[in-house]
Design a protein around this motif. Sequence first.
Motif, PDB file in Angstrom:
ATOM      1  N   GLY A 180      13.416   3.802 -16.280  1.00  0.00           N
ATOM      2  CA  GLY A 180      12.844   4.534 -15.156  1.00  0.00           C
ATOM      3  C   GLY A 180      13.406   4.069 -13.831  1.00  0.00           C
ATOM      4  O   GLY A 180      13.721   2.895 -13.655  1.00  0.00           O
ATOM      5  N   ILE A 181      13.557   4.996 -12.909  1.00  0.00           N
ATOM      6  CA  ILE A 181      13.947   4.670 -11.535  1.00  0.00           C
ATOM      7  C   ILE A 181      12.697   4.802 -10.662  1.00  0.00           C
ATOM      8  O   ILE A 181      11.945   5.771 -10.792  1.00  0.00           O
ATOM      9  CB  ILE A 181      15.058   5.628 -11.039  1.00  0.00           C
ATOM     10  CG1 ILE A 181      16.402   5.241 -11.653  1.00  0.00           C
ATOM     11  CG2 ILE A 181      15.144   5.658  -9.509  1.00  0.00           C
ATOM     12  CD1 ILE A 181      16.992   3.924 -11.161  1.00  0.00           C
ATOM     13  N   GLN A 182      12.517   3.790  -9.813  1.00  0.00           N
ATOM     14  CA  GLN A 182      11.374   3.826  -8.906  1.00  0.00           C
ATOM     15  C   GLN A 182      11.833   4.253  -7.508  1.00  0.00           C
ATOM     16  O   GLN A 182      12.803   3.706  -6.980  1.00  0.00           O
ATOM     17  CB  GLN A 182      10.716   2.440  -8.832  1.00  0.00           C
ATOM     18  CG  GLN A 182       9.636   2.345  -7.756  1.00  0.00           C
ATOM     19  CD  GLN A 182       8.943   0.991  -7.727  1.00  0.00           C
ATOM     20  OE1 GLN A 182       7.769   0.889  -8.033  1.00  0.00           O
ATOM     21  NE2 GLN A 182       9.680  -0.045  -7.374  1.00  0.00           N
ATOM     22  N   ILE A 183      11.108   5.207  -6.949  1.00  0.00           N
ATOM     23  CA  ILE A 183      11.372   5.611  -5.571  1.00  0.00           C
ATOM     24  C   ILE A 183      10.142   5.241  -4.744  1.00  0.00           C
ATOM     25  O   ILE A 183       9.009   5.475  -5.173  1.00  0.00           O
ATOM     26  CB  ILE A 183      11.639   7.123  -5.486  1.00  0.00           C
ATOM     27  CG1 ILE A 183      12.873   7.452  -6.343  1.00  0.00           C
ATOM     28  CG2 ILE A 183      11.835   7.571  -4.035  1.00  0.00           C
ATOM     29  CD1 ILE A 183      12.927   8.889  -6.751  1.00  0.00           C
ATOM     30  N   VAL A 184      10.395   4.624  -3.607  1.00  0.00           N
ATOM     31  CA  VAL A 184       9.311   4.204  -2.719  1.00  0.00           C
ATOM     32  C   VAL A 184       9.532   4.876  -1.370  1.00  0.00           C
ATOM     33  O   VAL A 184      10.662   4.899  -0.870  1.00  0.00           O
ATOM     34  CB  VAL A 184       9.311   2.672  -2.513  1.00  0.00           C
ATOM     35  CG1 VAL A 184       8.077   2.229  -1.734  1.00  0.00           C
ATOM     36  CG2 VAL A 184       9.400   1.936  -3.846  1.00  0.00           C
ATOM     37  N   THR A 185       8.490   5.456  -0.793  1.00  0.00           N
ATOM     38  CA  THR A 185       8.621   6.021   0.559  1.00  0.00           C
ATOM     39  C   THR A 185       7.548   5.415   1.465  1.00  0.00           C
ATOM     40  O   THR A 185       6.747   4.605   1.017  1.00  0.00           O
ATOM     41  CB  THR A 185       8.485   7.553   0.559  1.00  0.00           C
ATOM     42  OG1 THR A 185       7.221   7.897  -0.027  1.00  0.00           O
ATOM     43  CG2 THR A 185       9.610   8.221  -0.219  1.00  0.00           C
ATOM     44  N   ASN A 186       7.563   5.837   2.705  1.00  0.00           N
ATOM     45  CA  ASN A 186       6.614   5.285   3.664  1.00  0.00           C
ATOM     46  C   ASN A 186       5.202   5.800   3.378  1.00  0.00           C
ATOM     47  O   ASN A 186       5.019   6.787   2.655  1.00  0.00           O
ATOM     48  CB  ASN A 186       7.043   5.662   5.080  1.00  0.00           C
ATOM     49  CG  ASN A 186       6.647   4.586   6.085  1.00  0.00           C
ATOM     50  OD1 ASN A 186       5.783   3.745   5.805  1.00  0.00           O
ATOM     51  ND2 ASN A 186       7.262   4.607   7.239  1.00  0.00           N
TER      52      ASN A 186
ATOM     53  N   GLY B 194       0.803  -1.237   0.000  1.00  0.00           N
ATOM     54  CA  GLY B 194       0.000   0.000   0.000  1.00  0.00           C
ATOM     55  C   GLY B 194       0.827   1.274   0.000  1.00  0.00           C
ATOM     56  O   GLY B 194       0.327   2.348   0.342  1.00  0.00           O
ATOM     57  N   LEU B 195       2.109   1.170  -0.372  1.00  0.00           N
ATOM     58  CA  LEU B 195       3.020   2.323  -0.265  1.00  0.00           C
ATOM     59  C   LEU B 195       2.938   3.242  -1.480  1.00  0.00           C
ATOM     60  O   LEU B 195       2.498   2.832  -2.542  1.00  0.00           O
ATOM     61  CB  LEU B 195       4.458   1.809  -0.133  1.00  0.00           C
ATOM     62  CG  LEU B 195       4.761   1.022   1.151  1.00  0.00           C
ATOM     63  CD1 LEU B 195       6.029   0.203   0.969  1.00  0.00           C
ATOM     64  CD2 LEU B 195       4.876   1.980   2.339  1.00  0.00           C
ATOM     65  N   PRO B 196       3.402   4.486  -1.329  1.00  0.00           N
ATOM     66  CA  PRO B 196       3.493   5.370  -2.481  1.00  0.00           C
ATOM     67  C   PRO B 196       4.805   5.154  -3.224  1.00  0.00           C
ATOM     68  O   PRO B 196       5.812   4.826  -2.604  1.00  0.00           O
ATOM     69  CB  PRO B 196       3.458   6.767  -1.843  1.00  0.00           C
ATOM     70  CG  PRO B 196       4.099   6.581  -0.506  1.00  0.00           C
ATOM     71  CD  PRO B 196       3.785   5.166  -0.075  1.00  0.00           C
ATOM     72  N   ALA B 197       4.777   5.325  -4.530  1.00  0.00           N
ATOM     73  CA  ALA B 197       5.996   5.168  -5.326  1.00  0.00           C
ATOM     74  C   ALA B 197       5.876   5.983  -6.600  1.00  0.00           C
ATOM     75  O   ALA B 197       4.778   6.275  -7.070  1.00  0.00           O
ATOM     76  CB  ALA B 197       6.225   3.695  -5.668  1.00  0.00           C
ATOM     77  N   ILE B 198       7.022   6.336  -7.125  1.00  0.00           N
ATOM     78  CA  ILE B 198       7.031   7.129  -8.355  1.00  0.00           C
ATOM     79  C   ILE B 198       8.077   6.561  -9.297  1.00  0.00           C
ATOM     80  O   ILE B 198       9.100   6.032  -8.846  1.00  0.00           O
ATOM     81  CB  ILE B 198       7.321   8.623  -8.018  1.00  0.00           C
ATOM     82  CG1 ILE B 198       6.956   9.544  -9.188  1.00  0.00           C
ATOM     83  CG2 ILE B 198       8.762   8.821  -7.575  1.00  0.00           C
ATOM     84  CD1 ILE B 198       6.919  11.020  -8.795  1.00  0.00           C
ATOM     85  N   SER B 199       7.781   6.605 -10.587  1.00  0.00           N
ATOM     86  CA  SER B 199       8.795   6.227 -11.573  1.00  0.00           C
ATOM     87  C   SER B 199       9.241   7.499 -12.284  1.00  0.00           C
ATOM     88  O   SER B 199       8.417   8.245 -12.805  1.00  0.00           O
ATOM     89  CB  SER B 199       8.229   5.221 -12.577  1.00  0.00           C
ATOM     90  OG  SER B 199       9.202   4.975 -13.588  1.00  0.00           O
TER      91      SER B 199
END
Lengths: 492, 102, 492
Positions: A456-462, A438-443
């Motif tokens: 693309g690089i994926q970043i995932v945060t809390n 259920g986390l947020p992430a961006i490519s």
Amino acid sequence: MIDLVSSDLVSIRNSLQNKEFTAVELLNEYIERISKSSRLNLFNTTNFEDALKAAHESDQKIIKGEARSLEGIPIGVKDLFCTAGVKTTASSKILENFVPTYESTITQKLHNEGMILIGKLSNDEFAMGSSNETSSSGPAVNPWKEINSDKELVPGGSSGGSSGAVAASLCPLAIATDTGGSIRQPAAFTGTVGLKPTYGRCSRWGIVAFASSLDQAGPITKTIADSALALKYMAGYDEKDSTSADIDVEDYEQSIGKSIKGMTIGVPKEYEELDLEDDIKQNWEDAINWYKSAGARIVSISLPHSKYALPAYYIIAPAEASSNLARYDGVKYGSRIKGDDLDDLYKNTRGLGFGAEVKRRILIGTYVLSAGYYDAYYLKAQKVRRLIHKDFVEAFEKVDAIVTPTTPTTAFGIGENLSDPLKMYSNDILTVPVNLAGLPAISIPSGLDRKGLPMGIQIVTNHFNEGKLFQFGSVVEKSRSSIKNQSEWWLI
Amino acid sequence: MVSKINNMTITKDTILKISNLAKISITDQEVEKLESEISTIISWVDALNEVDTENVTPMSNSLTNTLRMREDLVTDGNKVSDILSNSPADDENFFVVPKVIE
Amino acid sequence: MNEINTTSDVRHTIEGQNGEWEVIIGLEIHAQVTSASKLFSGSSASFGGAPMSHVSLVDAAMPGMLPVINKHCVRQAVKTGLGLKAKINSYSVFDRKNYFYPDLPQGYQISQFKYPIVGEGQVKVSLKDGEDIIVRIERLHLEQDAGKSFHDIDPENSYIDLNRSGVALMEIVTMPDLRSSEEAKLFVTKLRTILRYLETCDGNMEEGSLRADINVSVRKPGENLGTRCEIKNVNSIRFIGMAIDYEARRQVNEIENGRDIVQETRLFDVSNGETRSMRSKEEAHDYRYFPDPDLLPLSLEDDFIKEITSELPELPDHKKERLIKSYGLNSYDADILVSDKNYAEYFESVASGRDPKISVNWITGELFSALNKLNLDIQDTPVSSDQLGELIDLISDGTLSGRLAKDVFEIMLETRKSPKLIVEERDLSQITDESSIEKIVDKIIESNMDKVEEAREKPKLIGWFVGQVMKESQGKANPAKVNDLVKKKIGI
């Protein structure tokens, strides 16, 4: 003549507000460009007539100084969002003539800010797919091609129409959904920014459901600033969605470009074992170096259960889908194909109305929930989901963000993976764990591979830390080399 | 192909049974294809059996809050035209289906 | 459940060809929750309405529609649970029960399977012979009602109305504790009384607010439970009795003729009082329950439950006990009075400061037969409790004889006037003054001297004299005094 190719959402908003061009002028430019881009097969339905009316009204508002925040800006919308009076098909034959009388919460919120629906964008049927090839309107085509190749590539999926449309500059913002990677993977394949917010951040009301515990709406844009701007107006509590979070929306735009000095980035060691293309591995290393240069601390983390995410996902998502798609039965709306009796009507309607991939997933979902198999499959997958979630929770006790590639490969050719479901599913190996947790992430587009295709690089945060996605994303956006598509081969 | 770990075999009968449950007509050709594809997929997800899930609580949603409740107010209804606007068959404001025998 | 009992526990049997049979009955009661709006949508839950008028987009399962739970329905379920002396589960889960039926628009019913909101409870039922039995409640859960199918409007087609679709139901499941149709009928009556006291279900069986699925099996006393059949959707207490009697007899005949009972669902046919096997196939029933991913677990705070507990009304069992204790009523009278809380309320108002036995006799005698004749509920009684109290006062102070009081009561029914006013207007008060009565007695004796002699021989003739005196006084003379005086004058 407005240069749509070098325009982004923020610049268009500023130009409209500074009256450099009118909403009608802007819309007409987009309409012309969309008309010239039919080879890409990105739109299921266009909404030019209504859009022009709306653009005229927007211009009046701008003249009177009553412009709303996104006044007069066209949006493309994945054909999974219900749009009042405009056909909403989920790219399925079973809904080919469905016209909702209601507007999804997300599109309504954007209309309330003055945005104008320019058309409904193709997707894999009911969002089931990773290549946008399962759409009843045929495959969508990636505006990118390999250097010196005529091979047509997939734009990713399920939101391939959305990623393709933004990449081809047919709209400055596309609204899509992500259940297992359906925003991020297409973004990675098309050099666009794809954001999947935290589950519960954006309302699901009025979005054709695929897997309710995983589905989440998000924007596809050209830049991080555009993504932050869009999310600001999409996010928020909706009392009509029981899974909508009653949590304040941050000021996302102020996170852009903010220093990450002293912050910690986690690199999951299990992901290093994965079968990634060399250029993607290299690109990931590059990204880690960009973060080092920007002053971040890099630590290795462990997500031991992430390798079970795909199998767990391919139990949970089909199980939910098998139930969510039961409403398409030819009784209340949608196509009806008659038979000898009611049972025949159901079976014909659904047998002929759904495509092969959707049927396959409904059957898998039915199987894993059926008597005798529930514990072995569905319940087991739910338990594994808990462990995957726990891995992330523990990781975020130590790190501010997790950085990985978005996809194991760059865009592949149309038809290349269609015959092998497991190979197709493996596209989402890096994105699916995020949905389960259920986390947020961006490519973020992070460069081109040796074939000239975007990565693309994926970043995932809390959870509910979307601000940090933009903060960390900015580093990639600043550090990468140019990703401009050199050819507009598709224009006629 | 047989999924061994759960000792659950996907056969043609399985496909016919679940397609009947899911109310999806499938051709003989499809049955064969689905049998093979679904067998492959089910064997693949059997990898989950490697995970020790003893004492693990199943998770059906990543949200940790509990269900929000609304007040008991009549705020909706009286929209017959909306309800019927996409109907494939209706009469006198009823949906119409082939006769159901109980 | 495989309960073995000893023959000494056997309360009731039916006679077969070769001995006695015990009938084992369990019930699943579907009680419509009294609420303004539906369980998961804001459309009206009220009975009736033009077809499709109480239908929202959620109830019609339009794509993208989501459920939001009604707090009042949750309160009602908890309140009912408390009224059934049951365990309230602070954690419960809504599941989807998946099956296809045209009046089930979602293709699933939202129900509670593994974790119901209410656990084990019990209901005390007083049998006709005065014995009390305890019927154990296994569980109570909340679920959605389906729409309604009409099979008789058109020869070829079934018509579907969704007005009921999504209305909140409580399913109350008993243990197999009932042993006869009589017990089952008494149980349902008692349950309905409790629900009405709680105001959680109006118990209106004609409108379908209370329906029963009946599980029936038979066994030789002391043996293991036999195979059961489920009779679906019986909607009157009388029919429940008839269905059980028929089904038990049928099962006994089957077994005695060497046939096995097949576990199946049956329908009760009102037209001939028989049960028959449902024609629709059973094999399709694999409901694939799983937690509804559109909803989160329902968690009830202690304060929420405490608040409901504090609002609980006095329930029939308590009321009965109290009426017996405070008013010295017998169990029979108390049972009648508590069978409807309005009876008890009326009684307590009348009996306040008056003789309880006289009060209860008037209520269960004159008043009830009058209401019955007029086809009125006690809420609509033409004689208020104050007025009936006044009438009883007029009897106690000697103003009215019992005979006169009945006449006055008749006038009260017609005119709705107070008894005092009626007595005044019509000069109906009793003559108690001895000298006035003596005058009449003398007059009658004088004009019937021939009969006086006769009366001394045959004292039975005294009655004739009393009658004449009463007639002369237009019924107003105190009969006891007349009797005494006649005897004295004649010399007996």
